[in-house]
Structures are given as structure tokens and as C-alpha cells.
Design an enzyme around this catalytic site. Structure first.
Site, PDB file in Angstrom:
ATOM      1  N   SER A 251       0.822  -1.209   0.000  1.00 50.74           N
ATOM      2  CA  SER A 251       0.000   0.000   0.000  1.00 50.74           C
ATOM      3  C   SER A 251       0.859   1.263   0.000  1.00 50.74           C
ATOM      4  CB  SER A 251      -0.948  -0.075   1.191  1.00 50.74           C
ATOM      5  OG  SER A 251      -2.108   0.627   0.908  1.00 50.74           O
ATOM      6  N   HIS A 392      -7.706  -5.674  -0.203  1.00 46.32           N
ATOM      7  CA  HIS A 392      -6.464  -4.936   0.043  1.00 46.32           C
ATOM      8  C   HIS A 392      -5.789  -5.485   1.302  1.00 46.32           C
ATOM      9  CE1 HIS A 392      -4.068  -1.264  -0.333  1.00 46.32           C
ATOM     10  NE2 HIS A 392      -4.212  -1.068   0.972  1.00 46.32           N
TER      11      HIS A 392
HETATM   12  C1  GCU Z   1      -5.389   4.786   1.628  1.00 49.41           C
HETATM   13  C2  GCU Z   1      -4.765   5.551   0.481  1.00 49.41           C
HETATM   14  C3  GCU Z   1      -3.939   4.647  -0.427  1.00 49.41           C
HETATM   15  C4  GCU Z   1      -2.962   3.865   0.381  1.00 49.41           C
HETATM   16  C5  GCU Z   1      -3.645   3.146   1.508  1.00 49.41           C
HETATM   17  C6  GCU Z   1      -2.722   2.459   2.501  1.00 49.41           C
HETATM   18  O1  GCU Z   1      -6.371   3.927   1.151  1.00 49.41           O
HETATM   19  O2  GCU Z   1      -5.810   6.184  -0.206  1.00 49.41           O
HETATM   20  O3  GCU Z   1      -3.240   5.412  -1.390  1.00 49.41           O
HETATM   21  O4  GCU Z   1      -2.253   2.968  -0.444  1.00 49.41           O
HETATM   22  O5  GCU Z   1      -4.392   4.084   2.283  1.00 49.41           O
HETATM   23  O6  GCU Z   1      -1.551   2.750   2.564  1.00 49.41           O
HETATM   24  O7  GCU Z   1      -3.224   1.673   3.291  1.00 49.41           O
END
Ligand code: GCU
Length: 412
Positions: A251, A392
Site C-alpha cells: 500500500s 487490500h
Molecule cells: C489509503 C490511500 C492509499 C494507500 C492506503 C494504505 O487507502 O488512499 O493510497 O495505499 O491508504 O496505505 O493503506
């Protein structure tokens, strides 16, 4: 009068917030993607020997316009480290845990090193290096892992708690990594720079100062610190082969691992897990999270120059396939998750595809596919890609692929 104005502003502010949210309504419909043309990563390059100069051009460009460049003050800081706890046998003798504290720009950065039992100076192990989100103690349940004193998101008083020992262990299969012959080095990213929009008053920025619009914001700072950790591994950790370190991140920390791998070619292999917007995904597709949304929600991640491209993606002289291309010809793995539409899985795949000509020019096979594969059908070339079922996250399935891919390229 003044109090009336304040009352009116206070009454209107929820409406303003709703309007902001409306403004950021994500698009998930492929048919609504605007036409776009991607910059050619090989513009002006016809021969492999011209690539290293072109790579520096991309590095400078993405440095100045997206992540921010590392200012001179960063290169002058002292890095020192000490072993903060002696080696401890773990996993019934299958591994060892060593903890280091690295002093960097006024911060104490704690590194947990998990070493395979048989790694030695004579037979050093390849390694995965990656930040964790919730402290080293969350990665592996061991009462001796030191708790960080750094600011921690979503925690009572913003402090690490012993109750969270092992809480993120599903994302870190330590035993599997070690028994496959790899070491693991992990660090809490907040030890380097707290993940909050604090005007750059904390973390290493407290000492190094508020960045100018083209200077390193938080992602660049986290990436820079990964390189400093690699310096320490190179000079002090004889059980790890520093020429075989894979940098891994999930992420926002996947965006970080990509920028670390793009900027520092000592990283032998680079892994991006669900990195999405500002990471592996193409910004011009404007699907899920967009440049406008990310710069609004996380203003401290990218340098201020990146704001110019909010709702103005076509003006970007780069897109994120150039970020991936800078890693060439080193092995690169990009992983997506089917339900993670916010991160635009297809855009992550297309980025690999459009970085592939650089890999090919440099004599490797690049990404051996032209269409996004079915779910759970990984492609392993010099670029690896998979889209797995689920959301995710980092799962065993992801690590199964990373270990297989790293074995193929780093031969433990
Ligand atoms: C949020 C953000 C993302 C990121 C994510 C994370 O969803 O919008 O860009 O990758 O957090 O790091 O968990």
C-alpha cells in the site's frame, strides 16, 4: 460581527466537507476513462547503453515533480547503529532474532532482523527488507521485541501497546521466509517519519527541516531511510548478503518500496503489494484513487509540486510506468487484489506492461504477458504480476509468489 462570521463558517463547514467528498467521488467504470497518451519511457533511446542516462533523467523528474528530492542536508547526517538486544533463538531453533537501533537524523529507528539459523558470514542469506505499519512487535509474537516510542496511528495515546504483539503476523510469515533460506529485516515506518500531516515538524523532518516544493516529503524520506538501513546491513550484518536484498512494501509502503527501488539500484529486487495510486497504478486512468484525491487526503506523502497534476494528469511529463521502468533490468514484482478497486489492479498491470519495453531493451524478457491474467494465475518473468482474489491486504498467497520469485532471481 466577527462571532457571527465564525458561526456562519462553522455552520457551513460540514457542507464544504460534503462538497469536497462529492468532488472526489471515485470512478470505477472503465468506459469513463478519458483518452490518454503515455509518455514513452524510452524517448530518444534506441540502444541499451543509453538507458542509464535516461534513467537519471526520469529519476530527477519524478524526484522534483512527485516524491521530492533528497536535499543535501540529508546526505550529511550521521548514521550509527548498535545491537540493542543480543541474538535470541526463535522458532524452535529454525531462526534467530536480532534487534538493532539505528540513529538517523535525531530518530531511533529499531530494526528487527530475523535470520535463518544457518546464515553465517561464510553463507550469508538473501533478505526481504520492508516497513511495517504497526511496530516490529506486531510482526511476530515475541515478548522481547522492543516496543517503539514513536507516534502510532489509531492507538490509544498514539502509543504502541504490548497487546498488539503478533497482531500483523498474518502479513509477515516469518517462519516460511526463514525456512526458505531468506532473512527478514523489518522496521516501523513511523520511527522514521510519523505518518501525519504535521507540517513536517516530527520524525527526521524535525531535524532536516520543512521541504521546499521539490524536496522530499514523507514517502521519499521513508525510501531514503530504507537505503540507510541497507547501508547498515551492508557494513554490519554479515549473515545477510547485501547484494541480494529485496525491498518489499504494502500500500503506501508499496509506493515507498517502488521509490526506494527506483532510486537505489543496490536493491536487487523490488516488490509492490497493492501500492495503487502514486505507486504502480497509472495516474492517467483516473480510476479509484486519483492524484487529486491522494494529494488532498495525504498532503505530506508527495512533494508540493505533485499538486499541479491534480485533475491535470495529462500535463504530467511522466506516469507511473516510468517509476517501474527505473527499476529495470532488476526483477520487479507487482501484486494486485481483485476487490482492491481503489488501487486500480488493471492500471497496476498496464504499468508493468508499459515498463516492459525498457526491460526488453536491456536484454530481459520483461513482463511475459500482454493481457491482465485471470485471478490467481501469476506471471513470473523478469517482471512478475498477479491479481489474487480478496481485498487490500498482504496474504500467504502473496508471500508464496514473492518467495518463489525471489528464489528464481536471487537463488538462495
Ligand atoms: C489509503 C490511500 C492509499 C494507500 C492506503 C494504505 O487507502 O488512499 O493510497 O495505499 O491508504 O496505505 O493503506
Amino acid at each position: 460581527m466577527r462571532s457571527h462570521i465564525i458561526a456562519i463558517i462553522a455552520a457551513l463547514s460540514p457542507l464544504v466537507m460534503i462538497a469536497e467528498d462529492k468532488k472526489f467521488e471515485p470512478n470505477y467504470d472503465e468506459s469513463l476513462i478519458p483518452d490518454y497518451a503515455l509518455p514513452n519511457p524510452l524517448e530518444g533511446v534506441t540502444q541499451a547503453k543509453q538507458w542509464s542516462a535516461k534513467r537519471i533523467e526520469w529519476l530527477d523528474l519524478l524526484g522534483r515533480e512527485m516524491f521530492g528530492v533528497i536535499p543535501k542536508s540529508f546526505t550529511d547526517v550521521n548514521v550509527s547503529s548498535l545491537i540493542s538486544s543480543p541474538d535470541k533463538t526463535i522458532l524452535n531453533g529454525r531462526g534467530k532474532l536480532r534487534q538493532l537501533t539505528i540513529h538517523l537524523a535525531g530518530q531511533d529507528i529499531k530494526v528487527s532482523l530475523f535470520l535463518p539459523a544457518n546464515a553465517s558470514a561464510a553463507a550469508p542469506a538473501p533478505a526481504f527488507l520492508g516497513y511495517n505499519f504497526s511496530g516490529n512487535h506486531s510482526v511476530f509474537n515475541d515478548p522481547d521485541i522492543e516496543l517503539t516510542n514513536s507516534w502510532m496511528r489509531k492507538k490509544k495515546d498514539n502509543r504502541a501497546s504490548a497487546e498488539d504483539r503478533g497482531a500483523s503476523s498474518s502479513r509477515w510469515p516469518v517462519e516460511r521466509i526463514l525456512t526458505n533460506g531468506f532473512a527478514l529485516a523489518t522496521v516501523y515506518y513511523g520511527d522514521v517519519d510519523p505518518d501525519q500531516d504535521d507540517g513536517f515538524k516530527n520524525g527526521v523532518h524535525a531535524q532536516l527541516g520543512k521541504p521546499a516544493p521539490h524536496e522530499a516529503a514523507s514517502i521519499a524520506t521513508w525510501a531514503w531511510a530504507l537505503s540507510r538501513i541497507l547501508d547498515v546491513i551492508e557494513s554490519e550484518i554479515v549473515e545477510i548478503d547485501a547484494t541480494k536484498v529485496a525491498v518489499f512494501g504494502h500500500s503506501r509502503l508499496g509506493k515507498t518500496s517502488l521509490w526506494a527501488g527506483a532510486s537505489d539500484s543496490r536493491f536487487a529486487l523490488v516488490i509492490s503489494n497493492n501500492s495503487g495510486c502514486g505507486g504502480a497504478a497509472l495516474s492517467r486512468r483516473k480510476i479509484g484513487e486519483t492524484v487529486s484525491r491522494i494529494t488532498h487526503s495525504f498532503p505530506h506523502w508527495f512533494c508540493d509540486n505533485f499538486d499541479h497534476y491534480a485533475n491535470n494528469e495529462d500535463a504530467m511529463p511522466f506516469d507511473n510506468h516510468t517509476l517501474l521502468a527505473m527499476i529495470a533490468p532488476r526483477p520487479l514484482y507487482v501484486a494486485s487484489a481483485e476487490e482492491d478497486r481503489w488501487a486500480d489492479p488493471k492500471g497496476e498491470f498496464l504499468s508493468c506492461l508499459h515498463a516492459s519495453p525498457v526491460y526488453k531493451l536491456l536484454g530481459t524478457e520483461g513482463l511475459p504477458a500482454t493481457e491482465i491474467p485471470q485471478v490467481n494465475q501469476p506471471i513470473h518473468g523478469q517482471i512478475g504480476y498477479h491479481i489474487r482474489t480478496g481485498r487490500h491486504d498482504v496474504t500467504d498467497y502473496d508471500w508464496e509468489q514473492y518467495i518463489k520469485f525471489a528464489k528464481q532471481h536471487l537463488n538462495p
